[in-house]
Write an enzyme that holds these catalytic residues in place. Structure first.
Site, PDB file in Angstrom:
ATOM      1  N   PRO A  71       3.438  -6.435   0.377  1.00  0.00           N
ATOM      2  CA  PRO A  71       2.493  -6.127  -0.707  1.00  0.00           C
ATOM      3  C   PRO A  71       2.097  -7.337  -1.532  1.00  0.00           C
ATOM      4  O   PRO A  71       2.941  -8.149  -1.930  1.00  0.00           O
ATOM      5  CB  PRO A  71       3.263  -5.103  -1.542  1.00  0.00           C
ATOM      6  CG  PRO A  71       4.112  -4.404  -0.544  1.00  0.00           C
ATOM      7  CD  PRO A  71       4.561  -5.490   0.412  1.00  0.00           C
ATOM      8  N   CYS A  72       0.779  -7.428  -1.812  1.00  0.00           N
ATOM      9  CA  CYS A  72       0.230  -8.605  -2.473  1.00  0.00           C
ATOM     10  C   CYS A  72      -0.027  -8.388  -3.961  1.00  0.00           C
ATOM     11  O   CYS A  72      -0.423  -9.334  -4.660  1.00  0.00           O
ATOM     12  CB  CYS A  72      -1.075  -9.019  -1.797  1.00  0.00           C
ATOM     13  SG  CYS A  72      -2.392  -7.782  -1.915  1.00  0.00           S
ATOM     14  N   ASN A  73       0.182  -7.166  -4.461  1.00  0.00           N
ATOM     15  CA  ASN A  73      -0.210  -6.826  -5.835  1.00  0.00           C
ATOM     16  C   ASN A  73       0.256  -7.855  -6.862  1.00  0.00           C
ATOM     17  O   ASN A  73      -0.482  -8.215  -7.778  1.00  0.00           O
ATOM     18  CB  ASN A  73       0.348  -5.454  -6.219  1.00  0.00           C
ATOM     19  CG  ASN A  73       0.081  -4.392  -5.188  1.00  0.00           C
ATOM     20  OD1 ASN A  73       0.430  -4.559  -4.032  1.00  0.00           O
ATOM     21  ND2 ASN A  73      -0.527  -3.299  -5.591  1.00  0.00           N
TER      22      ASN A  73
END
Length: 380
Positions: free
Chosen positions: A90-92
């Site tokens: 996940p890049c959030n």
């Protein structure tokens, strides 16, 4: 050699579709490719999309729909041995668009589950993907920590900053992708190199117009529903020039947005038909849905999927916003395919054109260092 491949954070199958369509035959007549082993993904709609398009089986039992933090990674009897791992963690918390909490956020630490798979199963190689902002999160410490964790799991790393428009993707999508070859195989001469761009000249980039109109999208195509805009939005869009956004000077005062924040944004931003699109995203409220260069409307999900290089028969399951999220969070198959083909050729000892890895770590710790320099740094 067919690599049994596992995925974490599998998304709707961008990486899996790239793997499914990547195969070569070497000079000895041996076939090289990938075979699905298992996958993990949190979102139910996304899991349904993956099963339908990658496995053609809505009841497939090898796709596990659960939070990775609850996923029993150590269950060898259930999962079995694997040769490869693909994961776009996940890049959030690493995106420069957000607060960039990095490893201090809720999503930043999730890369550790990829590390657990590497240590537990020791696949021959892995491919990890994240946003370019990963290199500057936590003042550069996050990226170095992640690289060290991968290296300490027993892998020789080749991190690189990929501009997917240089690989035939009709979109300015820039990502850090780390390829790791297990150390014993690296010592045996299996070396991965960054594949040379297929379209290095901007004059040859695939444009958004080419992607969306060649061939034309049938009106009854999958996931091709139009957005019902209100009259005010349609009128405002009519004043925004091609490539412009909600702060274009041509918009009358009574139609302008009065919102604090950066004006150099993608809010109500039209595509420039003669260039690759700006980055397709899967989150954001009104004004972030990407807008046609001449028609006064947002793009359909099918148009976004074309910019992400999914074929038209790729059926995304779920409501309109769920589908938008799936498309925006996916790895573009065409870009990932170039990398996976290079991996296959590396193992098959087939020559291919390549370039020096340059992660372009623009932080106060590193600046434009080469892949070999990163590898040296990670060992210390």
């Amino acid at each position: 050699m067919i690599f049994k491949t596992a995925e974490l954070f599998a998304g709707p199958g961008g990486g899996a579709y790239a793997a499914k369509t990547s195969h070569i035959t070497d000079n000895n007549g041996i076939e090289w490719g990938f075979k699905h082993a298992w996958a993990n993904e949190f979102d139910p709609d996304t899991v349904k999309t993956y099963k339908e398009n990658i496995l053609n089986d809505p009841d497939a039992s090898t796709v596990y729909c659960e939070d990775v933090r609850n996923f029993d990674i150590t269950n060898h009897k259930l999962l079995g041995d694997i040769d490869a791992l693909i994961f776009g963690f996940p890049c959030n918390d690493f995106s420069v668009v957000g607060k960039q909490k990095g490893l201090d956020g809720n999503f930043g630490p999730l890369y550790t589950y990829g590390v657990k798979v590497l240590k537990e199963y020791q696949p021959k190689f892995f491919v990890a993907e994240n946003v370019g902002g990963l290199t500057s999160a936590n003042e550069g410490d996050a990226f170095i920590k992640i690289l060290k964790a991968f290296s300490n799991s027993g892998y020789t790393l080749t991190p690189n900053f990929y501009k997917f428009e240089e690989y035939g993707v009709p979109q300015s999508r820039h990502r850090i992708i780390i390829v790791g070859i297990r150390n014993d195989l690296d010592k045996q001469g299996i070396k991965f190199h960054v594949p040379a761009p297929t379209t290095p000249n901007p004059k040859n980039y695939v444009t958004s117009e080419q992607a969306i109109t060649q061939p034309p999208i049938p009106k009854d195509a999958l996931n091709n529903e139009y957005t019902n805009h209100n009259k005010r939005t349609v009128e405002m869009l009519s004043y925004i020039p091609e490539g412009g956004n909600a702060w274009s000077e041509s918009i009358p005062e009574d139609l302008r947005l009065h919102v604090k924040g950066a004006k150099l944004s993608n809010i109500y931003k039209r595509l420039d038909r003669k260039k690759p699109s700006y980055t397709v995203t899967g989150s954001g409220g009104g004004g972030t849905h990407m807008y046609h260069w001449s028609e006064n409307r947002a793009l359909t999900n099918r148009e976004r999927a074309r910019l992400q290089t999914f074929p038209d028969n790729y059926h995304f399951i779920g409501g309109k916003e769920s589908v938008r999220k799936q498309i925006g969070m996916a790895i573009p198959p065409k870009g990932m395919r170039q990398i996976l083909m290079a991996v296959l050729k590396s193992f098959a000892h087939i020559d291919y054109k390549y370039v020096e890895a340059t992660p372009k770590l623009q932080t106060n710790k590193l600046f434009n260092v080469s892949g070999s320099e990163v590898a040296t740094l990670v060992k210390h």
